[in-house]
Design an enzyme around this catalytic site. Structure first.
Site, short mmCIF file in Angstrom:
data_model
loop_
_atom_site.label_atom_id
_atom_site.label_comp_id
_atom_site.label_asym_id
_atom_site.label_seq_id
_atom_site.Cartn_x
_atom_site.Cartn_y
_atom_site.Cartn_z
CD GLU A 39 -92.68 -51.13 -91.36
OE1 GLU A 39 -93.14 -52.20 -90.91
OE2 GLU A 39 -91.72 -50.54 -90.83
CE LYS A 60 -82.93 -53.33 -84.66
NZ LYS A 60 -83.92 -52.60 -85.50
CG HIS A 117 -115.43 -56.10 -98.15
ND1 HIS A 117 -116.47 -56.70 -98.81
CD2 HIS A 117 -114.60 -55.64 -99.12
CE1 HIS A 117 -116.29 -56.64 -100.11
NE2 HIS A 117 -115.16 -56.00 -100.34
NE ARG A 167 -68.66 -45.65 -88.20
CZ ARG A 167 -69.24 -44.92 -89.15
NH1 ARG A 167 -70.11 -43.98 -88.81
NH2 ARG A 167 -69.00 -45.13 -90.43
CD GLU A 215 -91.93 -50.80 -84.27
OE1 GLU A 215 -91.41 -51.63 -83.52
OE2 GLU A 215 -91.73 -50.78 -85.49
CG ASN A 246 -66.63 -48.01 -92.89
OD1 ASN A 246 -67.30 -49.03 -92.99
ND2 ASN A 246 -67.17 -46.81 -92.78
N GLY A 247 -66.05 -50.10 -95.57
CA GLY A 247 -66.65 -50.01 -96.90
C GLY A 247 -66.59 -51.34 -97.63
CD1 TRP A 270 -72.13 -53.94 -91.26
CD2 TRP A 270 -72.81 -54.40 -89.20
NE1 TRP A 270 -73.40 -54.43 -91.35
CE2 TRP A 270 -73.85 -54.74 -90.12
CE3 TRP A 270 -73.03 -54.63 -87.87
CZ2 TRP A 270 -75.07 -55.27 -89.71
CZ3 TRP A 270 -74.26 -55.15 -87.47
CH2 TRP A 270 -75.25 -55.47 -88.37
CB CYS A 321 -66.04 -50.67 -89.88
SG CYS A 321 -66.48 -52.13 -90.84
CE LYS A 374 -90.50 -48.97 -88.37
NZ LYS A 374 -90.99 -50.31 -88.21
C1 AGP Z 1 -89.93 -53.57 -86.51
O1 AGP Z 1 -89.84 -52.16 -86.38
C2 AGP Z 1 -89.90 -54.27 -85.17
N1 AGP Z 1 -88.71 -53.95 -84.47
C3 AGP Z 1 -90.15 -55.77 -85.31
O2 AGP Z 1 -91.40 -55.95 -85.95
C4 AGP Z 1 -89.10 -56.54 -86.13
O3 AGP Z 1 -89.20 -56.21 -87.50
C5 AGP Z 1 -89.38 -58.05 -85.96
O4 AGP Z 1 -89.25 -58.38 -84.60
C6 AGP Z 1 -88.42 -58.92 -86.78
O5 AGP Z 1 -87.11 -58.72 -86.33
P1 AGP Z 1 -85.93 -59.31 -87.25
O6 AGP Z 1 -86.01 -58.59 -88.56
O7 AGP Z 1 -84.66 -59.01 -86.49
O8 AGP Z 1 -86.16 -60.78 -87.43
#
Ligand code: AGP
Length: 621
Positions: free
Chosen positions: A490, A616, A513, A31, A497, A107-108, A81, A2, A494
């Site tokens: 993963e 996001k 394969h 935050r 993206e 906060n915490g 938060w 927070c 990364k």
């Molecule tokens: C991950 O770095 C991406 N931003 C994306 O794959 C994300 O994980 C995915 O859209 C799921 O989002 P969420 O966890 O908010 O459901």
């Protein structure tokens, strides 16, 4: 986490406390933005004036425009938060006590708040919210009403609290000071000319002063027009040299890091630690955050399906190995957008677990609704408190990673794995697959992980350097086996993206394969190498994969367990992580891959917090 602000300075009542606090909150909104609130005190008034509102700061500002606060000499403010209690007006900070004489913000996570709450209720004290903060407020007020000054009251209460906290408090009858205390949560004081500030982050007051003092563990601070006084837990004054803040406001919001993504990578030890905190009740049972699923139902499930998208799906893939190993329940991991179109076999004995940082991903939400129509019990592992998926699932287990601002998910990922581990341990305990001592051993091993994550972060310079050297690469491959396979996926995501280059993750066993045809001289290949201590056959097989690609000229970049000398003999670059239980190593192995993607993208000059074409939260299907 927070945002917290405190101000003292006006020699006569004015609007400055309100103005400074609101300006500080706007700088701290990154935050947390579940709710915002402010309390001010005016000489001659025996209660503080309070305004608070759920939602973003703009909602509070609208309320203040309609119902302004009185002029005052001191003030405190908070952006929330949520961790305990849904993001509602009632749960918004500040919280009042002693009939409005005392106001508190926090906060915490106060882990022993339930016991303290019962103590207050037994004394007939009315508690209006679901928060741990209000409990602390009443404890402080009780000391003040017994004659203690505010700083003494704060000190004696802080000693009784367990967990992490930054607390600020004001007393209407002491309208010339603000008092704070902290443990495992940030608090800095700003030294102004005839005024002083407290905040969770210097960005809240660097427009007024750049001279600041960092509070230490279990210290109490009292600010007044005359300056800043610091005391230790025993009440002894401490002399603390101020430091000069050289950051500009934007950089300060990022905690001194160049990007939210780098800051959030560094937040990961805390995210794991906070997600683990206070999860087991005094009978050692997992405590879900919201909703309940009848233990009988959970004891009778015969399948688990984890639904998620992107990084969250890879967290589910990691968790699958652990949950199956601990509970012996079959676990499937399904991409949410595929799940409901494949006519899945889902029934009342299928536990569907939705993993989502935002809690708003439409693909995942629609999959939850589909599962519920089939009669399946649903649990959400979500970061954003009160989000749609959290509200619609039958139960929720929150990751406590704090707001994740960067589009590329990092701290939420490790927190999701941690929360899913906790769910697996809970199910194993409930169904008797693990004895209490085995459960304790697993929890102890998880408790050791934050320190190990910290070590990987602290020792990340080599991977940062390699990333800069590979800035012109056009494609990178990632190999992993067993729990390393989701980490390969993963790591590739990364890089895609953030650096916009082709990157692909494979199960290492799949190499021969087909994918091995991609290997040509100089082709960078990351390989996640299992520990030689764990499943020795996995180590030797992945070692063979390293040799196969190396024989064809690949540039091998190996993530290995420290002490694994064989790895170094077969790698162009090896990045070591501390030893950890096999199923928990993904929490460590992912970090060099996150940092590699971040550094390579930064070397290309890209915006790592807001990569092109991405959002996001994907709130459309
Ligand atoms: C991950 O770095 C991406 N931003 C994306 O794959 C994300 O994980 C995915 O859209 C799921 O989002 P969420 O966890 O908010 O459901």
């Amino acid at each position: 986490m927070c945002g917290i602000v405190g101000y003292v300075g006006a020699s006569a009542p004015s609007s400055r406390p309100r103005d400074v606090v609101l300006a500080g909150l706007s700088r701290l909104e990154y935050r947390g933005y579940d709710s915002a609130g402010i309390a001010v005190a005016t000489p001659g008034h025996d209660a503080v004036a309070l305004a608070k509102k759920a939602g973003k700061l703009v909602n509070l500002e609208k309320q203040l425009a309609e119902r302004p606060l009185p002029e005052s000499t001191i003030g405190i403010g908070h952006t929330r938060w949520a961790t305990h209690g849904a993001p509602t007006d009632a749960n918004a900070h500040p919280h009042l006590a002693a009939g409005g004489r005392v106001a508190v913000i926090h906060n915490g996570i106060i882990e022993n708040h339930a016991v303290l709450r019962d103590e207050l209720l037994a004394e007939g004290i009315e508690i209006l919210s679901d928060t741990d903060t209000e409990v602390a407020g009443h404890l402080i007020a009780r000391e003040v009403l017994n004659g203690a000054d505010l700083a003494t009251a704060m000190r004696s209460v802080a000693k009784r609290l367990e967990g992490a906290f930054t607390l600020l408090a004001i007393d209407a009858l002491e309208p010339d000071i603000v008092v704070g205390a902290r443990r495992n949560s940030p608090l800095v004081a700003g030294l102004g000319d005839g005024e002083a500030f407290l905040a969770s982050d210097v960005v809240a007051f660097i427009d007024y002063t750049r001279d600041a003092i960092e509070l230490g563990q279990d210290e109490v601070v009292r600010i007044s027009k005359e300056g800043v006084e610091v005391f230790d837990a025993a009440g002894n004054p401490i002399e603390r040299e101020p430091f000069r803040v050289e950051w500009d406001a934007e950089r300060a919001q990022k905690g001194g890091f160049d990007s939210f993504m780098d800051k959030e990578i560094h937040d990961q030890p805390t995210a794991v630690a906070d997600t683990l905190k206070g999860r087991m009740d005094d009978q050692g049972r997992l405590v879900l955050d919201g909703g309940i699923i009848d233990p009988y139902v959970l004891s009778s499930i015969d399948k688990i399906i984890i639904i998620a998208c992107g990084t969250a799906a890879y967290a589910g893939m990691v968790a699958r190995y652990a949950i199956e190993h601990w509970t012996r329940i079959p676990v499937e991991v399904e991409l949410a957008h595929e799940f409901r179109y494949r006519d899945p076999i889902v029934g009342i004995r299928t536990l569907v677990v939705a993993v989502s940082q935002s809690g708003e991903t439409m693909d995942t939400l629609m999959a939850v609704r589909y599962a519920q129509r089939q009669g399946a019990p649903t649990i959400a592992i979500v970061n954003a408190q009160g989000s749609t998926i959290a509200r619609e699932a039958d139960a929720v287990l929150y990751t406590r990673a704090g707001p994740e601002i960067a589009v590329a998910s990092t701290k939420a990922f490790v927190a999701q794995i941690t929360a899913a581990f906790l769910l697996g341990i809970y199910l194993a305990q409930l169904r008797g697959n693990k004895y209490p001592d085995e459960i304790d051993a697993l929890l102890d091993q998880l408790e050791e992980m934050p320190a190990k994550l910290q070590r990987v972060i602290d020792e990340s310079e080599p991977v940062r350097q390699v990333a800069k050297d590979l800035v012109d690469e056009r494609t990178v491959l990632f190999l992993g086996r067993h729990v390393g396979f989701p980490i390969a996926l993963e790591g590739a995501l990364k890089l895609k993206e953030l650096a916009y280059i082709h990157a692909e993750g494979f199960a290492a066993g799949e190499l021969k394969h087909g994918p091995i045809a991609l290997i040509e001289p100089g082709q960078p290949v990351f390989i996640v190498l299992p520990s030689p201590r764990g499943r020795a056959e996995l180590h030797s097989k992945v070692l063979s994969n390293i040799q196969e690609v190396k024989a064809r000229g690949a540039k091998t970049l190996v993530i290995a367990e420290e002490g694994d000398e064989v790895a170094a003999q077969n790698a162009d670059h090896v990045f070591y992580v501390p030893a950890a239980p096999t199923l928990m190593t993904p929490l460590l192995q992912v970090i060099p891959l996150q940092i590699f993607a971040l550094e390579l993208a930064q070397a290309k000059g890209y915006d790592v917090d807001q990569p092109r074409n991405l959002a996001k939260s994907v709130t459309v299907e």
